[in-house]
Design a protein around this motif. Structure first.
Motif, PDB file in Angstrom:
ATOM      1  N   ILE A  98      22.723  46.675  52.329  1.00 46.62           N
ATOM      2  CA  ILE A  98      23.713  46.936  51.287  1.00 46.62           C
ATOM      3  C   ILE A  98      24.897  45.967  51.358  1.00 46.62           C
ATOM      4  O   ILE A  98      25.772  46.002  50.492  1.00 46.62           O
ATOM      5  N   LEU A  99      24.878  45.067  52.329  1.00 48.01           N
ATOM      6  CA  LEU A  99      25.879  43.996  52.339  1.00 48.01           C
ATOM      7  C   LEU A  99      25.768  43.149  51.075  1.00 48.01           C
ATOM      8  O   LEU A  99      26.756  42.571  50.621  1.00 48.01           O
ATOM      9  N   SER A 100      24.560  43.078  50.492  1.00 43.99           N
ATOM     10  CA  SER A 100      24.325  42.279  49.288  1.00 43.99           C
ATOM     11  C   SER A 100      24.439  43.090  48.008  1.00 43.99           C
ATOM     12  O   SER A 100      24.214  42.560  46.921  1.00 43.99           O
ATOM     13  N   ALA A 101      24.753  44.375  48.129  1.00 49.52           N
ATOM     14  CA  ALA A 101      24.881  45.238  46.948  1.00 49.52           C
ATOM     15  C   ALA A 101      26.198  44.972  46.224  1.00 49.52           C
ATOM     16  O   ALA A 101      27.088  44.291  46.725  1.00 49.52           O
ATOM     17  N   ASP A 102      26.299  45.533  45.030  1.00 45.94           N
ATOM     18  CA  ASP A 102      27.539  45.486  44.262  1.00 45.94           C
ATOM     19  C   ASP A 102      28.466  46.555  44.820  1.00 45.94           C
ATOM     20  O   ASP A 102      28.264  47.749  44.610  1.00 45.94           O
ATOM     21  N   PHE A 103      29.520  46.143  45.539  1.00 45.69           N
ATOM     22  CA  PHE A 103      30.401  47.106  46.205  1.00 45.69           C
ATOM     23  C   PHE A 103      31.157  47.980  45.213  1.00 45.69           C
ATOM     24  O   PHE A 103      31.586  49.080  45.559  1.00 45.69           O
TER      25      PHE A 103
ATOM     26  N   ALA B 283      12.691  51.516  48.875  1.00 37.44           N
ATOM     27  CA  ALA B 283      13.205  51.175  50.203  1.00 37.44           C
ATOM     28  C   ALA B 283      12.784  52.239  51.212  1.00 37.44           C
ATOM     29  O   ALA B 283      12.763  53.438  50.901  1.00 37.44           O
ATOM     30  N   ASP B 284      12.455  51.796  52.410  1.00 32.87           N
ATOM     31  CA  ASP B 284      12.106  52.733  53.484  1.00 32.87           C
ATOM     32  C   ASP B 284      13.338  53.162  54.265  1.00 32.87           C
ATOM     33  O   ASP B 284      13.478  54.329  54.637  1.00 32.87           O
ATOM     34  N   TRP B 285      14.192  52.200  54.551  1.00 30.37           N
ATOM     35  CA  TRP B 285      15.451  52.451  55.250  1.00 30.37           C
ATOM     36  C   TRP B 285      16.582  51.820  54.454  1.00 30.37           C
ATOM     37  O   TRP B 285      16.357  50.903  53.661  1.00 30.37           O
ATOM     38  N   ILE B 286      17.795  52.274  54.680  1.00 29.71           N
ATOM     39  CA  ILE B 286      18.993  51.642  54.128  1.00 29.71           C
ATOM     40  C   ILE B 286      19.682  50.918  55.285  1.00 29.71           C
ATOM     41  O   ILE B 286      20.116  51.554  56.254  1.00 29.71           O
ATOM     42  N   HIS B 287      19.755  49.591  55.202  1.00 27.85           N
ATOM     43  CA  HIS B 287      20.322  48.799  56.293  1.00 27.85           C
ATOM     44  C   HIS B 287      21.815  48.597  56.056  1.00 27.85           C
ATOM     45  O   HIS B 287      22.230  48.132  54.994  1.00 27.85           O
ATOM     46  N   VAL B 288      22.609  48.946  57.069  1.00 29.65           N
ATOM     47  CA  VAL B 288      24.065  48.889  56.970  1.00 29.65           C
ATOM     48  C   VAL B 288      24.583  47.856  57.969  1.00 29.65           C
ATOM     49  O   VAL B 288      24.514  48.065  59.188  1.00 29.65           O
TER      50      VAL B 288
ATOM     51  N   ALA C 201       9.116  45.779  60.434  1.00 30.48           N
ATOM     52  CA  ALA C 201      10.256  46.185  59.598  1.00 30.48           C
ATOM     53  C   ALA C 201      11.036  44.928  59.242  1.00 30.48           C
ATOM     54  O   ALA C 201      11.220  44.044  60.079  1.00 30.48           O
ATOM     55  N   LEU C 202      11.489  44.857  57.996  1.00 31.94           N
ATOM     56  CA  LEU C 202      12.180  43.670  57.507  1.00 31.94           C
ATOM     57  C   LEU C 202      13.456  44.064  56.789  1.00 31.94           C
ATOM     58  O   LEU C 202      13.452  44.964  55.946  1.00 31.94           O
ATOM     59  N   VAL C 203      14.542  43.378  57.148  1.00 33.74           N
ATOM     60  CA  VAL C 203      15.816  43.548  56.457  1.00 33.74           C
ATOM     61  C   VAL C 203      15.932  42.436  55.422  1.00 33.74           C
ATOM     62  O   VAL C 203      15.660  41.272  55.715  1.00 33.74           O
ATOM     63  N   ALA C 204      16.313  42.796  54.217  1.00 29.91           N
ATOM     64  CA  ALA C 204      16.503  41.788  53.169  1.00 29.91           C
ATOM     65  C   ALA C 204      17.680  42.180  52.307  1.00 29.91           C
ATOM     66  O   ALA C 204      17.801  43.334  51.889  1.00 29.91           O
ATOM     67  N   GLY C 205      18.550  41.229  52.054  1.00 31.51           N
ATOM     68  CA  GLY C 205      19.695  41.466  51.189  1.00 31.51           C
ATOM     69  C   GLY C 205      19.528  40.758  49.867  1.00 31.51           C
ATOM     70  O   GLY C 205      19.173  41.368  48.857  1.00 31.51           O
ATOM     71  N   THR C 206      19.736  39.459  49.870  1.00 30.83           N
ATOM     72  CA  THR C 206      19.650  38.660  48.645  1.00 30.83           C
ATOM     73  C   THR C 206      18.308  38.825  47.960  1.00 30.83           C
ATOM     74  O   THR C 206      18.242  38.956  46.724  1.00 30.83           O
ATOM     75  N   ALA C 207      17.227  38.843  48.730  1.00 28.00           N
ATOM     76  CA  ALA C 207      15.883  38.902  48.146  1.00 28.00           C
ATOM     77  C   ALA C 207      15.623  40.205  47.407  1.00 28.00           C
ATOM     78  O   ALA C 207      14.797  40.251  46.497  1.00 28.00           O
TER      79      ALA C 207
END
Length: 219
Positions: free
Chosen positions: A10-15, A30-35, A194-200
């Motif tokens: 969610i670092l890449s989300a619209d805050f 999404a499987d997990w929400i990465h913070v 498990a993979l974290v992705a922001g921009t993608a």
């Protein structure tokens, strides 16, 4: 190996509409929400703290995968546990007493994860593998989204996969940094589950989230 889990950062989300963004990635698969929590000290950026995370915790029942890029870290573990973290992941590089940090996460009733920066070797896990639930390999230097994947980390992912398999324990192997459909496939081939992705994930707006998550799975 478990099917690959996708954890949008969610670092890449619209805050400005963070709660809606969390609901959208949940609905998109999404499987997990990465913070990603950054302190401006351990890494050269500042993101948000436990109060912001707590404010969106009620938007989803998906696990919150909390990556603490802060040093010192121990003083903040309770706050993130209380704010709704399910997994709390700390850096081996963030302080001298990694076992104390991991032990306290366990006392809090949370899954304990450990993170390795790109320059940190897999052997740092030799005396930690028996107490973690997740290993996170950083495939960029932490601090900013949108960076290029560092290919040398594939060798580290493969080495850690062997360590996990030899341990006989159910440990997630997560990768974060420069993940797109191409690098996702390479990480999965190396042993990541498990993979974290922001921009993608967030690049196309909410209408594109489901397709972007599916693409990371190779679908």
């Amino acid at each position: 190996m478990n099917p690959v889990r996708i954890a949008p950062s969610i670092l890449s989300a619209d805050f400005a509409r963070l709660g809606d963004e969390v609901r959208a990635i949940d609905a998109a698969g999404a499987d997990w929400i990465h913070v990603d929590v950054m302190d401006g000290h351990f890494v050269p950026n500042i993101s948000f703290g436990p109060a912001v995370m707590k404010s969106v915790r009620g938007m989803t029942t998906k696990p919150f995968d909390v990556h603490l890029m802060i040093s010192p870290v121990d003083a903040y573990l309770d706050a993130f546990a209380e704010a709704g973290a399910d997994t709390i992941t700390v850096h081996v590089e963030a302080g001298p007493h990694i076992h104390r940090s991991l032990q306290h996460i366990k006392v809090l009733g949370k899954r304990a994860g450990v993170v390795l920066c790109p320059g940190t070797p897999a052997k740092m896990l030799d005396y930690l593998i028996d107490m973690v639930d997740l290993v996170l390999v950083m495939s960029v230097n932490p601090g900013f989204g949108g960076q290029q994947f560092i290919p040398s980390q594939l060798k580290k992912i493969a080495a850690i996969r062997k360590m996990i398999d030899a341990s006989g324990r159910a440990i997630d192997l997560e990768v974060d940094g420069g993940i797109d459909p191409d690098t996702a496939a390479r990480c999965i081939d190396a042993g990541a589950d498990a993979l974290v992705a922001g921009t993608a994930v967030f690049k196309d707006g909410p209408h594109g989230y489901a397709a972007n998550i599916a693409a990371l799975r190779g679908q």
